[in-house]
Design a protein around this motif. Structure first.
Motif, short mmCIF file in Angstrom:
data_model
loop_
_atom_site.label_atom_id
_atom_site.label_comp_id
_atom_site.label_asym_id
_atom_site.label_seq_id
_atom_site.Cartn_x
_atom_site.Cartn_y
_atom_site.Cartn_z
N LYS A 45 0.82 -1.22 0.00
CA LYS A 45 0.00 0.00 0.00
C LYS A 45 0.85 1.27 0.00
CE LYS A 45 -3.50 2.53 2.61
NZ LYS A 45 -4.33 2.58 3.79
N VAL A 46 1.92 1.27 0.80
CA VAL A 46 2.75 2.48 0.91
C VAL A 46 3.97 2.43 -0.01
CG1 VAL A 46 1.99 2.88 3.28
CG2 VAL A 46 4.13 1.65 2.88
N HIS A 47 4.07 1.38 -0.81
CA HIS A 47 5.18 1.21 -1.74
C HIS A 47 6.53 1.19 -1.03
CE1 HIS A 47 2.20 1.77 -4.85
NE2 HIS A 47 1.85 2.93 -4.31
N ALA A 48 6.60 0.43 0.08
CA ALA A 48 7.86 0.29 0.82
C ALA A 48 8.84 -0.53 0.00
CB ALA A 48 7.61 -0.39 2.16
N ARG A 68 6.36 5.83 8.38
CA ARG A 68 5.28 6.33 9.23
C ARG A 68 3.93 5.82 8.75
NH1 ARG A 68 8.60 11.15 9.00
NH2 ARG A 68 7.21 11.96 7.39
N CYS A 69 3.69 5.88 7.45
CA CYS A 69 2.40 5.42 6.93
C CYS A 69 2.28 3.90 6.92
CB CYS A 69 2.16 6.01 5.54
SG CYS A 69 1.83 7.80 5.61
N SER A 128 2.16 10.34 11.19
CA SER A 128 3.14 10.79 12.20
C SER A 128 2.67 10.45 13.61
CB SER A 128 3.38 12.29 12.09
OG SER A 128 4.02 12.59 10.87
N ARG A 129 1.37 10.63 13.89
CA ARG A 129 0.84 10.27 15.21
C ARG A 129 1.07 8.79 15.49
NH1 ARG A 129 -3.18 13.85 13.47
NH2 ARG A 129 -4.51 12.17 12.71
N ALA A 130 0.73 7.95 14.52
CA ALA A 130 0.87 6.50 14.70
C ALA A 130 2.33 6.12 14.88
CB ALA A 130 0.27 5.76 13.50
N GLY A 134 3.98 4.88 18.48
CA GLY A 134 4.50 3.52 18.46
C GLY A 134 5.96 3.46 18.85
N MET A 135 6.75 4.37 18.33
CA MET A 135 8.17 4.40 18.68
C MET A 135 8.34 4.73 20.17
SD MET A 135 9.64 3.34 16.00
CE MET A 135 11.32 3.56 16.54
#
Length: 151
Positions: A45-48, A68-69, A128-130, A134-135
């Motif tokens: 989905k995020v093209h990692a 992040r996403c 960014s919130r997620a 999480g970190m």
């Protein structure tokens, strides 16, 4: 593979929005197979890149837009993060405790999860919130999270 499960579970724990009361006590703890499915879906989905995916497997999460996403997506798939409401701390806590466990939402673990979620709840965008929540949780509680997901 346990590291991957922990990776997904830790940040998820961070994003519970218990103040908004949107937690659902019927939350079903997700399995390692679920995690693998979510990871593949979200990476696409995020093209990692393949390099980023390999970093994720090693607990290395660079602070970049894709990562992040990616983390936001995995948390959403687990069902304890919503871009509009943030994290449901209760669901994160249940996931970390494991299937069939009794969860005390007044304990120190719950408070740590809530603290990280609240600390990062005002960031500019959902990814960014997620990521930062999480970190926060992983950095403060890595040993606890690893132990709690060894199922």
């Amino acid at each position: 593979m346990k590291f991957l499960l922990v990776l997904v579970l830790i940040p998820a724990c961070v994003w519970a929005d218990h103040e908004h009361g949107h937690h659902d006590m019927s939350y079903v703890v997700k399995s390692h197979d679920d995690l693998v499915t979510y990871r593949h879906f979200c990476a696409e989905k995020v093209h990692a890149s393949a390099e980023l995916v390999e970093q994720y497997k090693k607990w290395q999460y660079p602070d970049d837009a894709v990562t992040r996403c990616y983390m936001e997506c995995v948390f959403e798939k687990f069902g304890f993060y919503d871009p509009e409401h943030g994290f449901d701390v209760h669901k994160v806590h249940v996931q970390l405790s494991g299937a069939g466990s009794t969860v005390d939402h007044n304990d120190e673990t719950h408070q740590k999860i809530a603290h990280c979620a609240e600390t990062h709840s005002k960031e500019a965008d959902s990814c960014s919130r997620a990521y930062h929540a999480g970190m926060c949780f992983m950095n403060a509680n890595l040993r606890l999270v690893q132990h709690s997901v060894q199922v």
